[in-house]
Design an enzyme around this catalytic site. Structure first.
Site, PDB file in Angstrom:
ATOM      1  CD  GLN A 104     -18.900  60.484  74.769  1.00  0.00           C
ATOM      2  OE1 GLN A 104     -19.560  59.863  75.585  1.00  0.00           O
ATOM      3  NE2 GLN A 104     -17.904  59.952  74.094  1.00  0.00           N
ATOM      4  NE  ARG A 154     -24.232  43.072  33.104  1.00  0.00           N
ATOM      5  CZ  ARG A 154     -24.661  44.053  32.336  1.00  0.00           C
ATOM      6  NH1 ARG A 154     -25.951  44.155  32.039  1.00  0.00           N
ATOM      7  NH2 ARG A 154     -23.820  44.952  31.864  1.00  0.00           N
ATOM      8  NE  ARG A 194     -14.675  40.768  42.273  1.00  0.00           N
ATOM      9  CZ  ARG A 194     -15.072  41.601  41.314  1.00  0.00           C
ATOM     10  NH1 ARG A 194     -15.182  42.880  41.569  1.00  0.00           N
ATOM     11  NH2 ARG A 194     -15.373  41.151  40.107  1.00  0.00           N
ATOM     12  CD  GLU A 211     -21.846  54.192  69.921  1.00  0.00           C
ATOM     13  OE1 GLU A 211     -21.351  53.909  71.039  1.00  0.00           O
ATOM     14  OE2 GLU A 211     -22.633  55.137  69.767  1.00  0.00           O
TER      15      GLU A 211
END
Ligand SMILES: Cc1cc2nc3c(=O)[nH]c(=O)nc-3n(C[C@H](O)[C@H](O)[C@H](O)COP(=O)(O)OP(=O)(O)OC[C@H]3O[C@@H](n4cnc5c(N)ncnc54)[C@H](O)[C@@H]3O)c2cc1C
Length: 688
Positions: free
Chosen positions: A148, A319, A342, A433
């Protein structure tokens, strides 16, 4: 004096921390896994497929970070070939194979055949064309792509320049690229792989332009794979950050290439032998293929977020850095509020989008079967819902993967962390898209139209006729609407169930759309993004409310249901938090005069995170990713991240010799020049 080392063996502690976190999980991980995968059978099937893949050396992932672009393409094709060999050997269904391909975690050219080319061909090809080529398409006897976008135009499909001129005397179309800017560009699988393609070109009949239509065009010889006469094809080159490495996004230029008339995809719009145009019954009938891709993007985005959350939460669990905790060890980084704040929302996004994607795929199937019978009643709703969700899921996904990567500090930037690769591959999802900013406009246009229709449907508009994506509009009917809360809810109220958050997000959508309708002649620059987000989030919020209701009685363990409810609630609360500007500007949230209106919400979010945190490892384990699948040194199941990072660094090609090749050619001359110059300087000084 050198600082004292930690009072424990950091190397060993990682495994212990992971074991402890896993042991502390009180949810039933298997039950959650079956919930995510729909059933225990689905999960077992997936495990069997993964077992086959993991054992096979073709699917080894250990060298891919060191490969060149060309090697990644070649490897990608080898993976694809092997998957289909295995499909044949093991009698896998199409779904099994899709599952296998998804587990490979690569952007493969075959994806374009399966997701873009095949559905468009099947949905829009005439029954005759589908019966002639359908079997070849289905069994990949030909490989397709979807052409396209052009060099000069992407979003504005109406301005594409490639032409398909009908020649009645020979009953052929002539496909032509009249300018450089009409070259097809960005087309996945076109560069080196595809033998055929569906080409979007302006239909020209008797000199008149009927706008873009689709044509099935052979691109390469099925004998030796060379481009057919009149077609110049190539790969457009490397992409940002090495993303989409194995995919050969390509260009093509057509020089008066003739195809038989039957190769126009003419299930809807048609051309007679004489060159007369027959209009499709519904202008948007041809949108089916695009909606299919967008519906799938929701599930795909959910699983991507699941990977990012798994890697970052596992790493955050092992960690240790910074302050000393009560055990005398440095704290696990996931225990810092600024880290879990977060990461846990990403986990909640993953669960929501995975569930939502399943619902959307079902809704798409219903719409597609109705469409096949000419019933277009669900099309408009599906179009605006999938547009809004595509924007929401892709923007959230891109953001979340980067947030997860950053939460891991410096090691997150290593390719061995695995999130850089995910990010670069997912990044263009906000553009392809339908560019997100352009789709926003479509969502808003649909919302405005719906508002107008709803409010003009009599003295008391009937809210029961509103589709799920427009349900928020009911709030604009004064007598029937649930009232806005008088004052901002307390933290307990925010946590008491989904209804407050859902209602507020619906109020926000209703008010921003109403306001937009008032100001439609004088818009501000961010209005489309803001309104599209509000409208889509109102829809998702109600779905999440339903997901919470749906948990009741579905899970045997009360603790598991409670945890999932908390996770879904966290989704709602953080969505409200992100929408505070709107909620405050429209007075949906009002202060009772005692300080920060948003504080109870923020405290509710913290409480929610604190409750979920001990279950985070269980909730990520429930995704069921194997180490091979995640391919992340920081996301290893056993938590031994330092061992994994160390081992992976040893495989770095530069480490295969003690002295690099660059020594003789560059390092040595640099050193020598510097030494000579320094000696000269010293000699100069000595003279003075
Ligand atoms: C990895 C990748 C794979 C792809 N695969 C394929 C494929 O297989 N087949 C295919 O055909 N195409 C493919 N594409 C192309 C993709 O569909 C286009 O990039 C996309 O449609 C956007 O078009 P564009 O790049 O021309 O951007 P443009 O349309 O030029 O947009 C540029 C900017 O302008 C803004 N803009 C444009 N129009 C408007 C407007 N009306 N209002 C407001 N803002 C506007 C956009 O928001 C954007 O910020 C692929 C692209 C990528 C990155």
């Amino acid at each position: 004096m050198a600082p004292a080392g930690p009072p424990y063996d950091v190397y060993e502690q990682t495994g212990k921390d992971m074991d402890r976190a896993r042991a502390a999980t009180s949810i039933m991980v298997e039950e959650v896994r079956n919930y995510l995968y729909n059933s225990a059978e689905e999960w077992t099937k997936r495990c069997k497929i993964l077992e086959v893949l993991e054992k096979d050396p073709v699917f080894d992932k250990s060298q891919r970070e060191f490969m060149s672009r060309t090697e990644r393409y070649t490897r990608g094709m080898a993976l694809t070939n092997r998957v289909y060999e295995l499909e044949e050997q093991h009698g896998w269904t199409q779904r099994d194979t899709s599952m296998a391909i998804a587990a490979l975690d690569e952007q493969l050219p075959i994806g374009l055949h399966n997701i873009a080319f095949q559905p468009v061909f099947n949905l829009q090809g005439s029954p005759e064309l589908v019966s002639k080529y359908g079997a070849l398409v289905a069994s990949r006897g030909i490989l397709g792509c979807y052409l396209q976008t052009e060099l000069g135009h992407g979003t504005n499909v109406g301005r594409l320049e490639t032409t398909a001129t009908y020649i009645p005397s020979t009953r052929e179309f002539e496909i032509h690229s009249p300018t450089v800017t009409s070259s097809k560009w960005w087309i996945g699988a076109l560069g080196k792989t595809a033998t055929h393609g569906v080409v979007q070109a302006k239909l020209i009949l008797g000199g008149k332009d009927y706008g873009p239509h689709l044509f099935f065009v052979q691109l390469r010889s099925l004998q030796d794979h060379t481009p057919l006469p009149g077609i110049v094809i190539g790969d457009i080159g490397p992409k940002s950050g090495g993303g989409f490495g194995p995919t050969d996004n390509g260009f093509a230029k057509f020089n008066r290439v003739r195809i038989p008339k039957e190769q126009m995809l003419s299930r809807f719009a048609q051309v007679t032998d004489e060159g007369e145009y027959r209009q499709p019954p519904h202008a948007k009938l041809s949108y089916g293929g695009m909606l299919y891709i967008r519906a799938n993007m929701v599930t795909g985005g959910g699983w991507l977020m699941a990977k990012a959350a798994t890697v970052a939460i596992r790493y955050g669990t092992v960690r240790r850095q910074g302050e000393l905790g009560p055990d005398g060890f440095e704290k696990q980084i996931v225990s810092y509020p600024s880290t879990y704040y977060r990461l846990l929302p990403i986990l909640s996004h993953a669960y929501v989008f995975i569930q939502l994607g399943k619902q959307l795929t079902k809704a798409f199937d219903t719409m597609a079967s109705r469409l096949a019978n000419g019933d277009t009643s669900l099309l408009a709703e599906m179009h605006s819902t999938t547009s809004g969700l595509k924007v929401l899921v892709s923007s959230t996904g891109v953001q979340d993967v980067e947030i997860a990567r950053r939460s891991m500090g410096g090691h997150g930037y290593s390719a061995f962390a695995g999130l850089g690769r995910l990010y670069n591959d997912y990044l263009p999802s906000v553009t392809y898209e339908g560019d997100n900013f352009v789709l926003d406009q479509q969502v808003v246009r649909a919302a405005l139209k719906a508002l107008k229709t709803f409010l003009s449907s009599g003295a008391k508009p009937d809210a029961s006729k509103l589709s799920p994506s427009l349900y928020y509009l009911r709030l604009l009917v004064p007598s029937s609407s649930p009232a806005k809360p008088e004052f901002a809810p307390s933290a307990e109220e925010w946590l008491g169930g989904p209804s407050i958050a859902v209602l507020l997000l619906e109020w926000r959508a209703a008010l921003v759309v109403q306001e937009l309708a008032r100001n439609v002649k004088d818009l501000d620059a961010s209005v489309f993004q803001r309104v599209s987000k509000a409208v889509t989030e109102a829809f998702v919020a109600r779905q999440v409310g339903d997901m919470i209701d749906g948990l009741k009685g579905k899970l045997s363990s009360g603790k598991t249901g409670e945890t999932l409810t908390k996770l879904f609630t966290l989704y709602l609360l953080t969505t409200v938090e992100a929408g505070l500007v709107d909620l405050l500007s429209f007075g949906v949230l009002r202060s009772n005069g005692s300080g920060d209106v948003s504080r109870p919400l923020r405290l509710a979010i913290r409480k929610s995170c604190e409750d979920i945190l001990p279950e985070a490892i269980g909730l990520t384990d429930a995704f069921g990713f194997s180490d091979w699948e995640l391919d992340s040194a920081l996301g290893v199941y056993n938590g031994k991240v330092y061992e994994a990072l160390w081992n992976r660094a040893q495989a770095e090609p530069l480490n295969q010799t003690e002295v690099p090749e660059a020594y003789g050619r560059a390092i040595k001359p640099i050193l020598q020049r510097g030494q000579i110059q320094a000696a000269a300087r010293l000699a100069g000084k000595a003279k003075l």
